[in-house]
Design an enzyme around this catalytic site. Structure first.
Site, PDB file in Angstrom:
ATOM      1  N   HIS A   5      43.516 -47.323   2.059  1.00  0.00           N
ATOM      2  CA  HIS A   5      43.185 -46.212   1.507  1.00  0.00           C
ATOM      3  C   HIS A   5      41.775 -45.774   1.552  1.00  0.00           C
ATOM      4  O   HIS A   5      41.161 -44.926   1.030  1.00  0.00           O
ATOM      5  CB  HIS A   5      43.533 -46.284   0.164  1.00  0.00           C
ATOM      6  CG  HIS A   5      44.788 -46.498  -0.119  1.00  0.00           C
ATOM      7  ND1 HIS A   5      45.494 -47.716  -0.576  1.00  0.00           N
ATOM      8  CD2 HIS A   5      45.821 -45.578  -0.378  1.00  0.00           C
ATOM      9  CE1 HIS A   5      46.659 -47.599  -0.703  1.00  0.00           C
ATOM     10  NE2 HIS A   5      47.017 -46.227  -0.680  1.00  0.00           N
ATOM     11  N   GLY A  90      31.526 -41.093 -15.519  1.00  0.00           N
ATOM     12  CA  GLY A  90      32.761 -40.194 -15.438  1.00  0.00           C
ATOM     13  C   GLY A  90      32.492 -39.712 -16.926  1.00  0.00           C
ATOM     14  O   GLY A  90      31.555 -39.387 -17.441  1.00  0.00           O
ATOM     15  N   GLU A 184      40.292 -44.599 -17.284  1.00  0.00           N
ATOM     16  CA  GLU A 184      40.114 -45.419 -16.115  1.00  0.00           C
ATOM     17  C   GLU A 184      39.509 -46.817 -16.322  1.00  0.00           C
ATOM     18  O   GLU A 184      39.840 -47.970 -15.667  1.00  0.00           O
ATOM     19  CB  GLU A 184      39.133 -45.089 -14.690  1.00  0.00           C
ATOM     20  CG  GLU A 184      39.937 -43.938 -14.044  1.00  0.00           C
ATOM     21  CD  GLU A 184      39.713 -42.347 -14.594  1.00  0.00           C
ATOM     22  OE1 GLU A 184      38.849 -42.377 -15.363  1.00  0.00           O
ATOM     23  OE2 GLU A 184      40.643 -41.722 -14.346  1.00  0.00           O
ATOM     24  N   ASP A 207      34.132 -33.197 -23.984  1.00  0.00           N
ATOM     25  CA  ASP A 207      34.954 -32.634 -24.887  1.00  0.00           C
ATOM     26  C   ASP A 207      35.122 -33.603 -25.945  1.00  0.00           C
ATOM     27  O   ASP A 207      34.809 -34.908 -26.239  1.00  0.00           O
ATOM     28  CB  ASP A 207      36.252 -32.074 -24.350  1.00  0.00           C
ATOM     29  CG  ASP A 207      36.813 -33.296 -23.798  1.00  0.00           C
ATOM     30  OD1 ASP A 207      36.846 -33.680 -22.561  1.00  0.00           O
ATOM     31  OD2 ASP A 207      37.977 -33.958 -24.485  1.00  0.00           O
TER      32      ASP A 207
HETATM   33  N1  ADE Z   1      38.088 -37.385 -20.054  1.00  0.00           N
HETATM   34  C1  ADE Z   1      37.428 -36.253 -20.509  1.00  0.00           C
HETATM   35  N2  ADE Z   1      37.855 -35.799 -21.339  1.00  0.00           N
HETATM   36  C2  ADE Z   1      39.123 -36.349 -21.767  1.00  0.00           C
HETATM   37  C3  ADE Z   1      40.125 -36.309 -22.626  1.00  0.00           C
HETATM   38  N3  ADE Z   1      40.073 -35.412 -23.760  1.00  0.00           N
HETATM   39  N4  ADE Z   1      41.171 -37.170 -22.415  1.00  0.00           N
HETATM   40  C4  ADE Z   1      41.124 -38.093 -21.665  1.00  0.00           C
HETATM   41  N5  ADE Z   1      40.317 -38.189 -20.708  1.00  0.00           N
HETATM   42  C5  ADE Z   1      39.285 -37.326 -20.573  1.00  0.00           C
END
Ligand code: ADE
Length: 234
Positions: A5, A90, A184, A207
């Site tokens: 990979h 992330g 992750e 969110d």
């Molecule tokens: N990454 C960003 N928002 C998320 C969510 N609501 N659920 C899972 N991973 C996320």
């Protein structure tokens, strides 16, 4: 040397890796932060770039989404490329009302509904933990940087599901101190334990599952600076 990979030759990957989920974010880290960045792998569109940040060599390489994907890349980086440190950067969904959209979470531990680590050690409820020295250094770096983003350190929930709407699960997890959901960290921490690699996830709240607030698409691209700068300094 290339693995199934990753197409890079061994010396083309630094011993520390910054790992966003999104390949375009890996490219953005390379163009916005790294000097002399060079594309070293692009198998399946999972881009990896090696360059330097403040004189230290670092690779920015994507993980793709979810536990199986990050497990494949983190394992190959550790086993075949001698990588000693992987920091995921992330986004996550806020669960606790103690966190707000745009805040940054240093994930000291990760609960999970993924069966990936359960199958590593059958019968054991494994604790997915960040490397302590990395987590401490990340908190110290965040304090040094100051800035607008509120910083939290604590547990996240690593889920195999993005679209599973389970308010009772969110309530139970937040009652047990969980700050946010992402997909992750727990898998990365299990690879860290198995392969003797330092691992950490630094995630920005994009969110919120309870308040319904979320970043705009533009903000998702730009509000990422604090997490990237914390990760690059480690
Ligand atoms: N990454 C960003 N928002 C998320 C969510 N609501 N659920 C899972 N991973 C996320």
């Amino acid at each position: 040397m290339p693995t199934p990979h990753i197409r890079a030759e061994r010396g083309q990957i630094a011993d520390r890796v910054i790992m966003p989920g999104d390949p375009r974010r890996a490219e953005r880290i390379a163009t916005d932060y790294l000097e002399d960045a060079e594309l070293v792998t692009d198998v399946r569109g999972i881009l990896g770039f090696t360059g330097t940040w403040e004189g230290r060599r670092v690779t920015a390489m994507a993980s793709g989404m979810g536990a199986p994907s990050i497990t494949i890349y983190a394992t190959e980086l550790a086993r075949e490329y001698g990588v000693r440190q992987i920091v995921r950067v992330g986004t996550c969904g806020g669960m606790s009302t103690d966190v707000a959209v745009r805040d940054v979470i240093i994930a000291t531990g990760a609960h999970t509904d993924s069966t990936m680590t359960a199958s590593r050690i059958p019968g054991v409820q494994f604790s997915h933990l960040a490397d302590f020295s990395l987590a401490r250094a990340a908190v110290e770096q965040a304090e040094r940087m100051g800035g607008d983003a509120a910083i939290h350190a604590g547990a996240v929930f690593t889920s195999d599901h993005f679209y599973l709407d389970r308010p009772a699960l969110t309530e139970a997890l937040t009652a047990h101190g969980t700050l946010a959901v992402e997909m992750e960290a727990a898998a990365l921490y299990a690879v860290g334990a198995a392969e003797k690699v330092r691992t950490l996830a630094v995630v920005t709240v994009s969110d919120h599952l309870v308040t319904g607030e979320s970043m705009t698409a533009d903000e998702r691209e730009t509000q990422f600076d604090a997490a990237a700068r914390i990760a690059l300094a480690l």
